[in-house]
Design an enzyme around this catalytic site. Structure first.
Site, PDB file in Angstrom:
ATOM      1  N   HIS A 187      -7.312   3.264   0.967  1.00 23.47           N
ATOM      2  CA  HIS A 187      -6.436   2.196   0.474  1.00 23.47           C
ATOM      3  C   HIS A 187      -7.241   1.219  -0.387  1.00 23.47           C
ATOM      4  O   HIS A 187      -7.916   0.327   0.126  1.00 23.47           O
ATOM      5  CB  HIS A 187      -5.815   1.454   1.683  1.00 23.47           C
ATOM      6  CG  HIS A 187      -4.792   0.422   1.322  1.00 23.47           C
ATOM      7  ND1 HIS A 187      -3.499   0.430   1.815  1.00 23.47           N
ATOM      8  CD2 HIS A 187      -4.858  -0.663   0.533  1.00 23.47           C
ATOM      9  CE1 HIS A 187      -2.834  -0.598   1.346  1.00 23.47           C
ATOM     10  NE2 HIS A 187      -3.641  -1.290   0.562  1.00 23.47           N
ATOM     11  N   HIS A 235      -6.825  -0.559  -4.529  1.00 15.82           N
ATOM     12  CA  HIS A 235      -6.061  -0.644  -5.784  1.00 15.82           C
ATOM     13  C   HIS A 235      -7.041  -0.651  -6.956  1.00 15.82           C
ATOM     14  O   HIS A 235      -7.914  -1.527  -7.019  1.00 15.82           O
ATOM     15  CB  HIS A 235      -5.228  -1.922  -5.810  1.00 15.82           C
ATOM     16  CG  HIS A 235      -4.253  -2.022  -4.669  1.00 15.82           C
ATOM     17  ND1 HIS A 235      -2.912  -1.785  -4.819  1.00 15.82           N
ATOM     18  CD2 HIS A 235      -4.446  -2.324  -3.359  1.00 15.82           C
ATOM     19  CE1 HIS A 235      -2.302  -1.940  -3.645  1.00 15.82           C
ATOM     20  NE2 HIS A 235      -3.214  -2.274  -2.737  1.00 15.82           N
ATOM     21  N   GLU A 270       2.328  -6.056   6.162  1.00 13.73           N
ATOM     22  CA  GLU A 270       1.243  -6.934   5.694  1.00 13.73           C
ATOM     23  C   GLU A 270       1.860  -8.341   5.632  1.00 13.73           C
ATOM     24  O   GLU A 270       1.681  -9.118   6.552  1.00 13.73           O
ATOM     25  CB  GLU A 270       0.716  -6.480   4.318  1.00 13.73           C
ATOM     26  CG  GLU A 270      -0.433  -7.332   3.782  1.00 13.73           C
ATOM     27  CD  GLU A 270      -0.770  -7.064   2.307  1.00 13.73           C
ATOM     28  OE1 GLU A 270       0.076  -6.527   1.563  1.00 13.73           O
ATOM     29  OE2 GLU A 270      -1.895  -7.432   1.892  1.00 13.73           O
ATOM     30  N   ASP A 323      -9.084  -2.592  -0.012  1.00 18.89           N
ATOM     31  CA  ASP A 323      -7.877  -3.110  -0.671  1.00 18.89           C
ATOM     32  C   ASP A 323      -8.126  -3.565  -2.123  1.00 18.89           C
ATOM     33  O   ASP A 323      -7.718  -2.878  -3.044  1.00 18.89           O
ATOM     34  CB  ASP A 323      -7.257  -4.234   0.170  1.00 18.89           C
ATOM     35  CG  ASP A 323      -5.756  -4.354   0.009  1.00 18.89           C
ATOM     36  OD1 ASP A 323      -5.155  -3.526  -0.686  1.00 18.89           O
ATOM     37  OD2 ASP A 323      -5.161  -5.290   0.607  1.00 18.89           O
ATOM     38  N   ASP A 324      -8.747  -4.713  -2.311  1.00 23.39           N
ATOM     39  CA  ASP A 324      -9.049  -5.233  -3.659  1.00 23.39           C
ATOM     40  C   ASP A 324     -10.416  -5.906  -3.565  1.00 23.39           C
ATOM     41  O   ASP A 324     -10.515  -7.140  -3.539  1.00 23.39           O
ATOM     42  CB  ASP A 324      -7.987  -6.259  -4.086  1.00 23.39           C
ATOM     43  CG  ASP A 324      -6.589  -5.663  -4.094  1.00 23.39           C
ATOM     44  OD1 ASP A 324      -6.245  -4.949  -5.045  1.00 23.39           O
ATOM     45  OD2 ASP A 324      -5.852  -5.900  -3.109  1.00 23.39           O
TER      46      ASP A 324
HETATM   47  N1  ADE Z   1      -1.474  -5.045  -4.854  1.00 24.78           N
HETATM   48  C1  ADE Z   1      -2.782  -5.191  -4.875  1.00 24.78           C
HETATM   49  N2  ADE Z   1      -3.223  -5.569  -3.647  1.00 24.78           N
HETATM   50  C2  ADE Z   1      -2.158  -5.650  -2.849  1.00 24.78           C
HETATM   51  C3  ADE Z   1      -1.954  -5.966  -1.474  1.00 24.78           C
HETATM   52  N3  ADE Z   1      -2.964  -6.296  -0.673  1.00 24.78           N
HETATM   53  N4  ADE Z   1      -0.703  -5.962  -1.006  1.00 24.78           N
HETATM   54  C4  ADE Z   1       0.308  -5.641  -1.805  1.00 24.78           C
HETATM   55  N5  ADE Z   1       0.175  -5.327  -3.090  1.00 24.78           N
HETATM   56  C5  ADE Z   1      -1.050  -5.324  -3.613  1.00 24.78           C
HETATM   57 ZN    ZN Z   2      -3.077  -2.824  -0.746  1.00 23.69          ZN
END
Ligand code: ADE
Ligand code: ZN
Length: 321
Positions: free
Chosen positions: A8, A10, A191, A269-270
């Protein structure tokens, strides 16, 4: 060092502030200075502000070669931390926003994956995502492109964005269309939405995994269902702390979910937005949840078992642990 696998992350959200500034300078794409704080890092407050900062950073990734760079750069950093497999979310809507076609976007990412494999031995696969707050019609348009352009590195379909927008059922046509073509499915749920969002997702979308799903902790019977159905959770503790869902890593229910029998995985995640990385997630799990090397390796095994790639690759990855 423990071998890692990530399910997971992005892609636009992996680009470091340095790379975003470099691409912005080179492409002549101006970026709102408010995207960065005084220290040069990404700056945002609330989750919705994060999504805006994410969109601004994504808007400087303009060409096929930029996507190759972003992908290669991320996989290089993952390989340095001993990750052997990464499933990454692509977002054709972000590419379309800068005028890039579905296939150019995909070809750029695929080139980055192939180059990283050749240089570092790391394997990458793509999960194409739609953006929830753009609505079901956009999601269906993305779904149609996924089905119309099959690609060996594309193994799944998913959805990110604002979980408060629309209902899970609104996206059933898009998800069903892709699932019927043979691709596996995940979706962000649980989330910023609570247990109801998870229940709706399980009811209406053909998901094999849940993106986050962490707020299942608020509903004991749903937790038992997810544990007994062995629906893997793509947990992202550092992300959840950064966005304010939990006060700190110790307050995150990762360990609790694991002990209650959920299939858990660790994900970034990011990463630069949340000042994390796949390596830091594993290190923090050792520190805050008391996981030893064997337990961390089991997390990697969980991720490989839950991965959307084919069984031959799973076996090969398992043999590297
Ligand atoms: N897009 C990028 N990061 C995200 C996240 N943590 N939750 C939902 N959409 C996203
Ligand atoms: Zn995400």
């Amino acid at each position: 060092m423990v071998k890692k696998a990530e399910l997971h992350v992005h892609l636009e959200g992996t680009a470091t502030p340095e790379l975003v500034r470099e691409l912005s300078g080179r492409n002549g794409a101006t970026i709102d200075p408010a995207t960065f704080g005084p220290d040069g890092d990404f700056a945002w407050g609330t989750f919705l502000e994060f999504l805006t900062a994410y969109d601004r950073a994504a808007a400087v990734i303009l060409t096929k070669d930029d996507y190759r760079r972003v992908t290669y750069d991320y996989l290089r950093r993952c390989a340095e931390e001993e990750a052997i497999y990464v499933e990454m979310f692509s977002s054709p809507d972000h590419a379309a926003a800068v005028g890039m076609s579905y296939t150019d976007h995909l070809d750029g990412i695929a080139a980055g994956i192939e180059e990283a494999k050749a240089d570092f031995g790391i394997e990458g696969r793509i999960i194409v995502t739609c953006v929830r707050h753009l609505g079901p019609e956009r999601a269906e348009a993305v779904a149609r492109q996924v089905v119309a352009h099959p690609h060996p590195l594309v193994v799944g379909f998913g959805m990110g964005g604002d979980e408060g927008a629309f209902e899970a059922a609104d996206f059933a046509p898009a998800f069903t269309h892709v699932h019927q073509s043979g691709l596996a499915i995940t979706s962000h749920a649980g989330e910023f939405g609570g247990p109801t969002s998870i229940r709706d997702t399980l009811l209406h979308l053909p998901v094999q995994r849940l993106g986050h799903g962490v707020r299942v902790i608020e509903d004991e019977s749903l937790l038992q269902e997810i544990a007994s159905r062995k629906i893997p959770l793509e947990l992202c503790p550092g992300s959840n702390v950064a966005t304010g869902l939990f006060d700190n890593r110790s307050a995150h229910p990762f360990k609790n979910l694991m002990e209650q029998g959920c299939v858990v995985t660790l994900n970034s995640d990011d990463p630069p937005f949340f000042k994390t990385s796949i390596g830091r997630e594993y290190d923090a799990a050792a520190q805050h949840y008391g996981l030893d090397e064997a337990a961390l390796t089991q997390i990697t095994r969980n991720a490989i078992a839950a991965a959307f790639c084919d069984d031959a690759l799973k076996e090969e990855l398992s043999s590297r642990l």
